[in-house]
Write a protein that holds these residues in place. Structure first.
Motif, PDB file in Angstrom:
ATOM      1  N   GLY A 424       0.821  -1.210   0.000  1.00  0.00           N
ATOM      2  CA  GLY A 424       0.000   0.000   0.000  1.00  0.00           C
ATOM      3  C   GLY A 424       0.850   1.254   0.000  1.00  0.00           C
ATOM      4  N   ARG A 425       1.920   1.250   0.799  1.00  0.00           N
ATOM      5  CA  ARG A 425       2.829   2.412   0.808  1.00  0.00           C
ATOM      6  C   ARG A 425       3.581   2.512  -0.515  1.00  0.00           C
ATOM      7  NH1 ARG A 425       3.718   0.235   6.054  1.00  0.00           N
ATOM      8  NH2 ARG A 425       5.709  -0.705   5.436  1.00  0.00           N
ATOM      9  N   LEU A 426       3.914   1.375  -1.091  1.00  0.00           N
ATOM     10  CA  LEU A 426       4.696   1.351  -2.327  1.00  0.00           C
ATOM     11  C   LEU A 426       3.929   1.974  -3.490  1.00  0.00           C
ATOM     12  CD1 LEU A 426       7.293   0.452  -3.725  1.00  0.00           C
ATOM     13  CD2 LEU A 426       6.314  -1.836  -3.949  1.00  0.00           C
ATOM     14  N   ILE A 427       2.666   1.601  -3.677  1.00  0.00           N
ATOM     15  CA  ILE A 427       1.922   2.160  -4.809  1.00  0.00           C
ATOM     16  C   ILE A 427       1.614   3.633  -4.613  1.00  0.00           C
ATOM     17  CG2 ILE A 427       0.915  -0.074  -5.434  1.00  0.00           C
ATOM     18  CD1 ILE A 427      -1.759   1.109  -4.279  1.00  0.00           C
ATOM     19  N   ALA A 428       1.635   4.096  -3.347  1.00  0.00           N
ATOM     20  CA  ALA A 428       1.322   5.501  -3.065  1.00  0.00           C
ATOM     21  C   ALA A 428       2.553   6.388  -3.037  1.00  0.00           C
ATOM     22  CB  ALA A 428       0.596   5.599  -1.716  1.00  0.00           C
ATOM     23  N   CYS A 429       3.759   5.804  -3.024  1.00  0.00           N
ATOM     24  CA  CYS A 429       4.963   6.628  -2.906  1.00  0.00           C
ATOM     25  C   CYS A 429       5.153   7.457  -4.177  1.00  0.00           C
ATOM     26  CB  CYS A 429       6.189   5.769  -2.608  1.00  0.00           C
ATOM     27  SG  CYS A 429       6.866   4.884  -4.009  1.00  0.00           S
ATOM     28  N   PRO A 430       5.756   8.620  -4.085  1.00  0.00           N
ATOM     29  CA  PRO A 430       5.861   9.525  -5.234  1.00  0.00           C
ATOM     30  C   PRO A 430       6.512   8.900  -6.464  1.00  0.00           C
ATOM     31  CG  PRO A 430       6.436  10.681  -3.218  1.00  0.00           C
ATOM     32  CD  PRO A 430       6.285   9.238  -2.845  1.00  0.00           C
ATOM     33  N   SER A 431       7.559   8.111  -6.270  1.00  0.00           N
ATOM     34  CA  SER A 431       8.259   7.546  -7.427  1.00  0.00           C
ATOM     35  C   SER A 431       7.360   6.614  -8.219  1.00  0.00           C
ATOM     36  CB  SER A 431       9.514   6.788  -6.974  1.00  0.00           C
ATOM     37  OG  SER A 431      10.495   7.675  -6.499  1.00  0.00           O
ATOM     38  N   PHE A 432       6.660   5.704  -7.517  1.00  0.00           N
ATOM     39  CA  PHE A 432       5.815   4.770  -8.256  1.00  0.00           C
ATOM     40  C   PHE A 432       4.586   5.468  -8.816  1.00  0.00           C
ATOM     41  CE2 PHE A 432       2.658   1.466  -8.936  1.00  0.00           C
ATOM     42  CZ  PHE A 432       3.398   0.572  -9.711  1.00  0.00           C
ATOM     43  N   ALA A 433       3.953   6.282  -8.008  1.00  0.00           N
ATOM     44  CA  ALA A 433       2.758   6.979  -8.485  1.00  0.00           C
ATOM     45  C   ALA A 433       3.077   7.871  -9.681  1.00  0.00           C
ATOM     46  CB  ALA A 433       2.152   7.809  -7.354  1.00  0.00           C
ATOM     47  N   GLY A 434       4.283   8.462  -9.685  1.00  0.00           N
ATOM     48  CA  GLY A 434       4.690   9.324 -10.790  1.00  0.00           C
ATOM     49  C   GLY A 434       5.410   8.600 -11.913  1.00  0.00           C
ATOM     50  N   ALA A 435       5.458   7.257 -11.853  1.00  0.00           N
ATOM     51  CA  ALA A 435       6.084   6.419 -12.883  1.00  0.00           C
ATOM     52  C   ALA A 435       7.572   6.727 -13.057  1.00  0.00           C
ATOM     53  CB  ALA A 435       5.344   6.556 -14.214  1.00  0.00           C
ATOM     54  N   ASP A 436       8.232   7.136 -11.972  1.00  0.00           N
ATOM     55  CA  ASP A 436       9.688   7.320 -11.982  1.00  0.00           C
ATOM     56  C   ASP A 436      10.289   5.989 -11.547  1.00  0.00           C
ATOM     57  OD1 ASP A 436      12.285   8.225 -11.918  1.00  0.00           O
ATOM     58  OD2 ASP A 436      12.051   9.396 -10.074  1.00  0.00           O
ATOM     59  N   LEU A 437      10.382   5.050 -12.476  1.00  0.00           N
ATOM     60  CA  LEU A 437      10.636   3.652 -12.159  1.00  0.00           C
ATOM     61  C   LEU A 437      12.066   3.225 -12.461  1.00  0.00           C
ATOM     62  CD1 LEU A 437       7.373   2.194 -13.746  1.00  0.00           C
ATOM     63  CD2 LEU A 437       7.721   2.901 -11.383  1.00  0.00           C
ATOM     64  N   ASP A 438      12.605   2.390 -11.603  1.00  0.00           N
ATOM     65  CA  ASP A 438      13.843   1.666 -11.867  1.00  0.00           C
ATOM     66  C   ASP A 438      13.954   0.585 -10.806  1.00  0.00           C
ATOM     67  OD1 ASP A 438      15.943   2.504  -9.675  1.00  0.00           O
ATOM     68  OD2 ASP A 438      14.960   4.360 -10.279  1.00  0.00           O
ATOM     69  N   THR A 439      14.903  -0.341 -10.979  1.00  0.00           N
ATOM     70  CA  THR A 439      14.997  -1.484 -10.075  1.00  0.00           C
ATOM     71  C   THR A 439      15.497  -1.101  -8.686  1.00  0.00           C
ATOM     72  OG1 THR A 439      17.203  -2.008 -10.929  1.00  0.00           O
ATOM     73  CG2 THR A 439      15.339  -3.105 -11.970  1.00  0.00           C
ATOM     74  N   GLY A 440      15.939   0.135  -8.503  1.00  0.00           N
ATOM     75  CA  GLY A 440      16.374   0.593  -7.190  1.00  0.00           C
ATOM     76  C   GLY A 440      15.340   1.443  -6.478  1.00  0.00           C
ATOM     77  N   LEU A 441      14.101   1.420  -6.947  1.00  0.00           N
ATOM     78  CA  LEU A 441      13.069   2.298  -6.385  1.00  0.00           C
ATOM     79  C   LEU A 441      12.862   2.058  -4.893  1.00  0.00           C
ATOM     80  CD1 LEU A 441       9.697   3.278  -7.975  1.00  0.00           C
ATOM     81  CD2 LEU A 441       9.725   2.422  -5.645  1.00  0.00           C
ATOM     82  N   ILE A 442      12.814   0.812  -4.471  1.00  0.00           N
ATOM     83  CA  ILE A 442      12.553   0.533  -3.055  1.00  0.00           C
ATOM     84  C   ILE A 442      13.656   1.113  -2.180  1.00  0.00           C
ATOM     85  CG2 ILE A 442      12.429  -1.334  -1.346  1.00  0.00           C
ATOM     86  CD1 ILE A 442      10.817  -2.940  -3.388  1.00  0.00           C
ATOM     87  N   GLU A 443      14.913   0.994  -2.615  1.00  0.00           N
ATOM     88  CA  GLU A 443      16.015   1.571  -1.850  1.00  0.00           C
ATOM     89  C   GLU A 443      15.935   3.098  -1.845  1.00  0.00           C
ATOM     90  OE1 GLU A 443      16.336  -0.860  -4.073  1.00  0.00           O
ATOM     91  OE2 GLU A 443      16.824  -2.492  -2.687  1.00  0.00           O
ATOM     92  N   ARG A 444      15.586   3.693  -2.986  1.00  0.00           N
ATOM     93  CA  ARG A 444      15.503   5.159  -3.071  1.00  0.00           C
ATOM     94  C   ARG A 444      14.409   5.709  -2.167  1.00  0.00           C
ATOM     95  NH1 ARG A 444      13.482   7.148  -7.258  1.00  0.00           N
ATOM     96  NH2 ARG A 444      13.161   5.420  -8.694  1.00  0.00           N
ATOM     97  N   GLU A 445      13.314   4.977  -2.048  1.00  0.00           N
ATOM     98  CA  GLU A 445      12.162   5.452  -1.284  1.00  0.00           C
ATOM     99  C   GLU A 445      12.122   4.834   0.115  1.00  0.00           C
ATOM    100  OE1 GLU A 445       9.944   7.644  -1.921  1.00  0.00           O
ATOM    101  OE2 GLU A 445       9.821   7.953  -4.091  1.00  0.00           O
ATOM    102  N   HIS A 446      13.279   4.433   0.618  1.00  0.00           N
ATOM    103  CA  HIS A 446      13.322   3.677   1.862  1.00  0.00           C
ATOM    104  C   HIS A 446      12.636   4.414   3.017  1.00  0.00           C
ATOM    105  CE1 HIS A 446      14.994   1.697   5.450  1.00  0.00           C
ATOM    106  NE2 HIS A 446      15.113   0.629   4.681  1.00  0.00           N
ATOM    107  N   THR A 447      12.867   5.691   3.139  1.00  0.00           N
ATOM    108  CA  THR A 447      12.296   6.448   4.255  1.00  0.00           C
ATOM    109  C   THR A 447      10.772   6.417   4.226  1.00  0.00           C
ATOM    110  OG1 THR A 447      14.224   7.904   4.315  1.00  0.00           O
ATOM    111  CG2 THR A 447      12.211   8.696   5.385  1.00  0.00           C
TER     112      THR A 447
END
Length: 657
Positions: A424-447
Motif C-alpha cells: 500500500g505504501r509502495l503504490i502511493a509513494c511519489p516515485s511509483f505513483a509518478g512512474a519514476d521507475l527503476d529497479t532501485g526504487l525501493i532503496e531510493r524510497e526507503h524512508t
C-alpha cells in the motif's frame, strides 16, 4: 485436443491452470507432496496423486514420479507451470518419450535459452542488443574478478542456469567481489544444480521491461506487448504493470520485434518471455528469455483480453495461434501486486504459519485474485511464501492505481506477517505513483516505505474491546445472570480490559448501558455498540460514527483491520505473569527453519557490529546473520550442512561492555 491434463506444479499456478482447463471442459490431475496433502490445488483438481515427501527435490522435481502419475491417471498432456521442471529440457524430452505432450517449448529451445551464456551468444547472432559483460565458460574466481574490472563496476554476478533473482548479486566494489561470487554460486547450485555464473555491467537506474511472446508449430510468432517489472526486492519482482509507463509506439515496436527475433532464433513454440534491461537513455539490452509462463502473466491477460493458459493448451495440441499480430491491441492498464508472507521491515524475511484469517476483495471485471491458499491453509517453510497475486485493471494508469489502493485495503490476513501494508505504501509513494521507475526504487524510497511504527489509534483499541465484548455476549446467551457486564443490584461496576500495543498499555473501562457499552479509552468516553459476524466482520457505532472493521483472534492477539490498516494488539491480563524462557543470553537465533550453508567469522575473533557471522538457507533464499554489536564470537552451535529449527541459538556472541 486433450481431455486430461496433469499439472506438474503447486500453489497458485496449479490453481490458475485448473481454472482455465475446467472452463475448456478438460479434466485435471494435480500432484502433491506430503506437505501439500490438504493444499487448495489438490482440493480443486478432479484427481490428485501423491508424489513424495515435502522437499521439492524429492517430489515436485522428480520427473519419474510425475510421469508415473500421468500414466496412471490417463493424462495426455503435462502443464509444468513455472518453476520446478518448467524449464527442464530433459523432462520435456522424457514426456515426449512417454507419449505425453509437454505444454511448453521444444527441448532444444529450452536448452538454448536455459544457459544465460549460450543465450547471449545466440542473441548476438540474431542481432538482439546485449549488455556488455562476460558470458564465457572460464569460471576461475581470479579470472572473473579480472573480467569484472574490465567491464567496470558496478557489475552483476548472475547464475548462468537460472532466474527469478536467485543466484544474483550486485557488486559495487572490487573488494566485495570474492564474497559475492561465493554466495552467488552457493545459491545458484542450491536452486538450479549448477554454480556457473556470468558477469555483466550493471546499468545505472535500469528499468526491467519484458515482452510476452508466443509461437506455434506452424511458424507463427507474435508478441503480446510489454510488462514493466522494475519494482523489485532482492532482484525479485514485487509490482508488475502493463503497458509500461512512458513507452512510445516506436520503442514498443522495436522491443517487440527484437523479442520475436529472439524467439524465432530458437524455433520457439508456446509461451515465453524475453526480458530486457532499459537504461535511462532509452537503450534496451537483452537480459534473458524465460521459456515458460511467468508469475506476472495476468497483467498481459487483462490488457489484451486473452487467456494465455488457453493459448498454451491450444498451441500444444497443434492448433495455430488464436490471433495474429495485427489482431492484438492494448486496452486500459493493469497492475499486479505480489502478496507474500514476509516481514518487509525485517529485510523481507519470510513468515510461516496458518492463515487464521484471510479476506480479499470481491473479484470482477476490475479485480482478480490468483491464490493457491485459503483461510485455514498453512504457509510452510518448504516452498515460496507467496499468498496471492492481486491484479487490477482500469481505463488508465491513474485509475488502476486508485483501484489497487482500494483493493489492497480489502486484503486482511492474520496468522502470518505479510507485505500488504508495504505494498500500500509502495503504490502511493511519489516515485511509483509518478512512474519514476527503476529497479532501485525501493532503496531510493526507503524512508517513505519503512516509516517508524505509528501508535495504534483509539478507534482500533475500541474495535478490539467491542469484538471481545460481542464474543462474550454471544457465548453467554440470553441469560442475564451469566452476562459479563459487572452488573450489581445497586450499581454497575466498571470492568476493565487491557491491551498491549508493543510496550504501550491501553486500558478500556467498560460500563454496560442499554444495548451497548459506555467505553473509556485514554481518558475519552463514548457510547458504543457493535454487531459481529462469524468471520470477524464488524459494524461499529462509536458515539454515532459508524465504521466497518474486522477483528481476528489468534490466542491473546487481536488483529484489527480498520480503515485499510492492520493493527496488532495483545490482550493483557495484569494478574498473569509470563514465565516463558527467553533463551540463553548471548545466543543469536534462527529467524526460521533452514540449513547452515556457510560460517563466515573466526571463533574468538573480535568483530564490528554488522560483521557477517553465518549464512542460513531457507525458503529458497540465503539469509546472512550478522553481529548485533561490536564483540567477540565465542562459539558456533552448528556446522555447515546442519538443519536448524526456528528459534535455535546459532552462536554464542559476547558483546563489548
Amino acid at each position: 485436443m486433450f481431455d486430461t491434463i496433469l499439472i506438474a506444479n503447486r500453489g497458485e499456478i496449479a490453481c490458475r491452470v485448473i481454472r482455465t482447463a475446467r472452463r475448456m471442459g478438460l479434466r485435471t490431475v494435480a500432484v502433491y507432496s506430503e506437505a501439500d496433502a490438504g493444499a487448495r490445488h489438490v482440493r480443486l483438481a478432479d484427481e490428485a496423486v501423491l508424489i513424495g515427501p515435502a522437499a521439492a527435490r524429492e517430489s515436485y522435481l522428480v520427473a519419474e514420479n510425475i510421469l508415473a502419475a500421468a500414466r496412471a491417471t490417463g493424462a495426455q498432456a503435462i502443464h509444468p507451470g513455472y518453476g520446478f521442471l518448467s524449464e527442464n529440457a530433459d523432462f520435456a524430452e522424457a514426456c515426449a518419450e512417454a507419449g505425453i505432450t509437454f505444454i511448453g517449448p521444444p527441448p532444444a529451445a529450452i536448452r538454448a535459452m536455459g544457459s544465460k551464456s549460450a543465450a547471449k551468444s545466440l542473441m548476438e547472432t540474431a542481432g538482439v542488443p546485449l549488455t556488455p559483460g562476460y558470458h564465457g565458460a572460464e569460471q576461475e574466481p581470479d579470472f572473473l574478478a579480472t573480467e569484472a574490472a574490465r567491464i567496470g563496476y558496478p557489475v552483476l554476478i548472475k547464475a548462468a542456469a537460472g532466474g527469478g533473482g536467485k543466484g544474483m548479486r550486485l557488486v559495487e566494489r572490487a573488494e566485495d567481489f570474492a564474497s559475492a561470487l561465493a554466495s552467488c554460486r552457493r545459491e545458484a547450485a542450491a536452486s538450479f544444480g549448477s554454480d556457473l555464473v556470468l558477469v555483466e555491467r550493471y546499468v545505472t537506474r535500469p528499468r526491467h521491461i519484458e515482452i510476452q511472446v508466443f509461437g506455434d508449430a506452424h511458424g507463427n510468432c507474435v508478441h503480446l506487448f510489454e510488462r514493466d517489472c522494475s519494482v523489485q526486492r532482492r532482484h525479485q519482482k514485487v509490482l508488475e504493470e502493463a503497458p509500461a509507463p512512458g513507452m512510445d509506439e516506436a520503442r514498443r515496436r522495436a522491443m517487440g520485434e527484437a523479442a520475436v527475433a529472439a524467439a524465432r532464433a530458437v524455433g520457439y513454440v508456446g509461451a515465453g518471455t524475453v526480458e530486457f534491461i532499459v537504461g535511462n537513455d532509452g537503450r534496451f539490452f537483452f537480459m534473458e528469455m524465460n521459456t515458460r509462463l511467468q508469475v506476472e502473466h495476468p497483467v498481459t491477460e487483462m490488457i489484451t483480453g486473452q487467456d494465455l493458459v488457453e493459448w498454451q493448451i491450444r498451441v500444444a495440441a497443434g492448433e495455430p495461434l488464436p490471433l495474429m499480430q495485427d489482431q492484438l491491441s492494448i486496452d486500459g492498464h493493469a497492475i499486479e501486486a505480489r502478496i507474500y508472507a514476509e516481514d518487509a521491515g525485517r529485510g523481507f524475511l519470510p513468515s510461516i504459519g496458518r492463515l487464521v484469517h484471510f479476506e480479499a476483495p470481491a473479484e470482477g471485471a476490475h479485480v482478480r485474485l490468483d491464490s493457491g491458499v485459503e483461510q485455514g491453509d498453512d504457509i510452510t517453510p518448504h516452498y515460496d511464501p507467496m499468498v496471492a497475486k492481486l491484479i487490477v485493471w482500469d481505463r488508465d494508469r491513474d485509475a488502476a492505481l486508485a483501484r489497487m489502493g482500494t483493493a489492497l485495503k480489502a486484503v486482511r490476513i492474520a496468522g502470518v506477517t505479510t507485505n500488504v501494508a508495504f505494498l500500500g505504501r509502495l503504490i502511493a509513494c511519489p516515485s511509483f505513483a509518478g512512474a519514476d521507475l527503476d529497479t532501485g526504487l525501493i532503496e531510493r524510497e526507503h524512508t517513505a516505505l519503512f516509516p517508524p511504527q505509528a501508535p495504534t489509534p483509539r478507534d482500533a483499541v475500541l474495535a478490539a474491546a467491542l469484538a471481545d465484548l460481542c464474543r462474550e455476549q454471544a457465548a453467554a446467551g440470553a441469560d442475564p445472570w451469566t452476562r459479563p457486564d459487572n452488573w450489581r443490584a445497586t450499581m454497575s461496576v466498571p470492568r476493565r480490559l487491557h491491551y498491549l500495543d508493543g510496550e504501550t498499555l491501553h486500558l478500556v473501562a467498560i460500563v454496560a448501558e442499554g444495548p451497548g457499552w459506555r467505553l473509556t479509552v485514554d481518558g475519552v468516553t463514548c457510547l458504543a455498540s457493535a454487531s459481529l459476524d462469524a468471520a470477524g466482520g464488524m459494524m461499529l457505532d462509536l458515539g454515532g460514527r459508524r465504521l466497518r472493521a474486522s477483528v481476528a483472534l489468534l490466542g491473546e492477539t487481536r488483529h484489527v483491520f480498520l480503515n485499510g490498516d492492520h493493527h496488532i494488539l495483545r490482550h493483557h491480563d495484569p494478574l498473569h505473569q509470563d514465565f516463558e524462557d527467553e533463551g540463553e543470553a548471548g545466543g543469536l537465533v534462527a529467524p526460521m527453519p533452514g540449513k547452515i550453508v556457510a560460517l563466515l567469522a573466526e571463533v574468538g575473533a573480535k568483530l564490528d557490529k554488522g560483521t557477517p557471522l553465518l549464512v542460513l538457507e531457507a525458503m529458497k533464499m540465503e539469509h546472512t546473520i550478522t553481529a548485533p554489536a561490536a564483540g567477540t564470537l565465542r562459539e558456533y552451535r552448528f556446522a555447515v550442512g546442519d538443519q536448524v529449527a526456528e528459534g535455535a541459538a546459532l552462536v554464542q556472541f559476547e558483546a563489548e561492555a
